[in-house]
Design a protein around this motif. Structure first.
Motif, short mmCIF file in Angstrom:
data_model
loop_
_atom_site.label_atom_id
_atom_site.label_comp_id
_atom_site.label_asym_id
_atom_site.label_seq_id
_atom_site.Cartn_x
_atom_site.Cartn_y
_atom_site.Cartn_z
N ALA A 84 -12.15 -6.17 -0.99
CA ALA A 84 -10.65 -5.92 -0.86
C ALA A 84 -10.09 -5.95 0.39
O ALA A 84 -9.17 -6.52 0.84
CB ALA A 84 -10.17 -4.81 -1.72
N THR A 85 -10.96 -5.33 1.31
CA THR A 85 -10.81 -5.06 2.65
C THR A 85 -11.16 -6.15 3.76
O THR A 85 -10.75 -6.35 4.76
CB THR A 85 -11.04 -3.77 3.14
N HIS B 211 -7.55 1.77 0.51
CA HIS B 211 -8.83 1.51 0.37
C HIS B 211 -9.61 2.33 1.62
O HIS B 211 -10.86 2.49 1.23
CB HIS B 211 -9.13 -0.11 0.69
N ARG C 180 -4.64 1.04 -4.07
CA ARG C 180 -5.00 0.24 -2.60
C ARG C 180 -5.15 1.04 -1.38
O ARG C 180 -4.93 0.54 -0.33
CB ARG C 180 -3.91 -0.76 -2.84
N ARG D 59 -17.89 0.61 -4.20
CA ARG D 59 -17.61 0.38 -2.94
C ARG D 59 -17.66 -1.05 -2.48
O ARG D 59 -17.09 -1.67 -1.76
CB ARG D 59 -18.82 1.12 -2.04
N ALA E 280 -8.66 3.56 -4.68
CA ALA E 280 -8.90 2.15 -4.79
C ALA E 280 -7.97 1.45 -5.50
O ALA E 280 -7.59 0.36 -5.38
CB ALA E 280 -10.47 2.01 -5.49
N TYR F 198 -6.15 -9.20 -2.93
CA TYR F 198 -7.59 -9.32 -2.34
C TYR F 198 -7.49 -10.34 -1.46
O TYR F 198 -8.51 -10.72 -0.75
CB TYR F 198 -8.47 -9.44 -3.47
N THR G 151 -14.40 -2.34 -2.97
CA THR G 151 -13.38 -1.79 -2.25
C THR G 151 -13.74 -2.54 -0.89
O THR G 151 -12.63 -3.10 -0.09
CB THR G 151 -13.62 -0.31 -1.95
N ARG G 152 -15.06 -2.87 -0.41
CA ARG G 152 -15.22 -3.43 0.79
C ARG G 152 -14.67 -5.10 0.50
O ARG G 152 -14.12 -5.45 1.52
CB ARG G 152 -16.63 -3.61 1.12
N THR H 229 0.67 -1.29 -0.10
CA THR H 229 0.00 0.02 -0.04
C THR H 229 0.82 1.10 -0.01
O THR H 229 1.75 1.43 0.72
CB THR H 229 -0.95 -0.01 1.22
#
Length: 456
Positions: free
Chosen positions: A355-356, A325, A323, A349, A320, A449, A352-353, A283
């Motif tokens: 990925a996190t 996020h 990274r 979104r 995004a 991811y 992104t969610r 990141t």
């Protein structure tokens, strides 16, 4: 129609009667562009600048009048092309080399200047330069032989703003008596790295220097050399309608050797693939993000107008992609609060969610996005990732298949479906291999991811 007939007659005249000597004696002109410094990219494409210089030097040795340019803005690139067109005489050999970022749109390849501002599909034709148009103009100006050498099949920061996949380049619609060579296959991208030289250009230069070798054979050998050196992971695309004899290095008194064997045919058989977990990209730091010119420009617009939802949405996309996020989520949250029915923002979104690791929140966003826009291809791809991370492989395969039916060139959907198939007990190898051929970095992206192709 009249223009087409006139051009056809001109081409026939150039071919008839002593074609080899005509090509050898004709004026030879080249425009060499190495676009290295794109503000939107994370690093300078040093190979683009170095390769442009090396190719320009070789073309000069081969008798070309060369205009070499680097890191051109849109205005500067237009002026360079206009100068190039103006110098073309009837019967000339005209060559363009471009190294930088390219993108396809509406089945055409566009070459991008360094100041391109691309956030949606219509921006591509506005800011890019169509290769088809360039070749057609070379033909209209009277060039007997048209050559385009394009090393622009990189994954670029522009496509990811409005596509979840990197589409590579489209086939060129070239006039007769043309040679077109791309550094990778149609619809595929080459790995982008912080290198000083390009394998494609290294192979190209070696073949161009070979005497008693036609230009078409030189480009064929270039293609074969890249294929062999990369173990078929990078396969250049060559299109030829050349009918006039032409050689870059010219002819010598010694008769030509036999045609070189295809290097790919003598390459040792590859070893069986080993499942390796790629290391995800780190990141970026807060300082790196603060120095990013695109983020800085969007942040200034948001500071000047807190209601600028478009700039906030774009900044969320950039965060995004890079990274970052948590920052991306903040921007998408604001956009969605202002317009809860924004399917594209909901999809972003969701991605992104996913990925996190906020998988239930991601699933709700994707479901709502598809409820609002049932044909939103990217939302099927995003939901496929969510279901894959939830261990719902059957649902993931269905989502990815729906995405692929709408866009068969989605490397993300192909890789995801291959992994889901493998995790469900199937093979999945063909999907994974095809995805990697289109995007060599796709496994690294999925590693970011938390998803790998390896099955315990």
């Amino acid at each position: 129609m009249r223009t087409t007939i006139a051009l056809l007659l001109a081409g026939l005249i150039a071919v008839c009667g002593g074609t080899a000597s005509r090509a050898a004696d004709a004026a030879k002109l080249a425009l060499v562009i190495g676009n290295a410094k794109y503000p939107d990219n994370e690093f300078v494409l040093n190979d683009a600048a170095n390769d442009a210089q090396a190719l320009a030097d070789e073309l000069k040795r081969d008798g070309f009048v060369v205009d070499r340019q680097t890191s051109l803005t849109g205005d500067a690139m237009r002026q360079a092309l206009d100068r190039f067109y103006a110098r073309i005489e009837r019967g000339a050999v005209a060559l363009i080399f471009f190294d930088g970022f390219g993108i396809q749109s509406n089945r055409q390849t566009y070459l991008l200047p360094v100041d391109a501002q691309i956030w949606a599909e219509p921006d591509v034709s506005r800011d890019g330069f169509s290769l088809d148009t360039i070749l057609a103009e070379m033909n209209t100006r009277g060039a007997a032989i048209k050559i385009a050498l394009i090393d622009a099949s990189r994954r670029n920061p522009f496509e990811r703003r409005f596509r979840r996949y990197s589409a590579g380049l489209a086939p060129a619609i070239a006039p007769s008596n043309s040679l077109v060579l791309y550094s990778t296959a149609l619809g595929a991208v080459a790995a982008t790295g912080k290198t000083d030289r390009s394998l494609f250009v290294a192979e190209l230069l070696r073949e161009m220097r070979a005497p008693n070798l036609s230009a078409e054979q030189a480009l064929t050998n270039t293609k074969n050399g890249v294929v062999a050196a990369t173990n078929r992971e990078q396969v250049p695309w060559l299109s030829s309608s050349l009918t006039t004899e032409f050689s870059f290095a010219g002819l010598v008194a010694r008769p030509p050797d036999n045609t070189p064997a295809d290097p790919a045919s003598t390459k040792p058989a590859p070893q069986q693939p080993v499942c390796e977990v790629p290391q995800a990209e780190p990141t970026p730091s807060a300082d790196d993000l603060a120095r990013d010119p695109v983020i800085a420009d969007l942040s200034r617009k948001i500071a000047a107008n807190a209601n600028d939802a478009i700039s906030r949405y774009k900044r969320g996309q950039v965060y995004a992609i890079k990274r970052a996020h948590a920052l991306a989520m903040q921007d998408f949250d604001v956009v969605i609060r202002r317009d809860p029915r924004d399917a594209q923002a909901l999809n972003n979104r969701c991605w992104t969610r996913a990925a996190t690791g906020d998988l239930q929140g991601a699933l709700a966003d994707c479901n709502l996005a598809l409820q609002l826009d049932p044909g939103l291809n990217d939302a099927f791809d995003s939901r496929g990732l969510v279901n894959l991370k939830l261990g719902r492989t059957a649902e993931a395969i269905k989502d990815y298949t729906d995405a692929i039916q709408r866009n068969p060139r989605s490397s993300s959907s192909l890789f995801g479906r291959g992994v889901a198939t493998r995790k469900s007990g199937g093979d999945g190898a063909s999907d994974i291999a095809l995805a990697k051929s289109m995007d060599p970095n796709i496994a690294k992206e999925f590693a970011g991811y938390g998803v790998t192709e390896c099955v315990p």
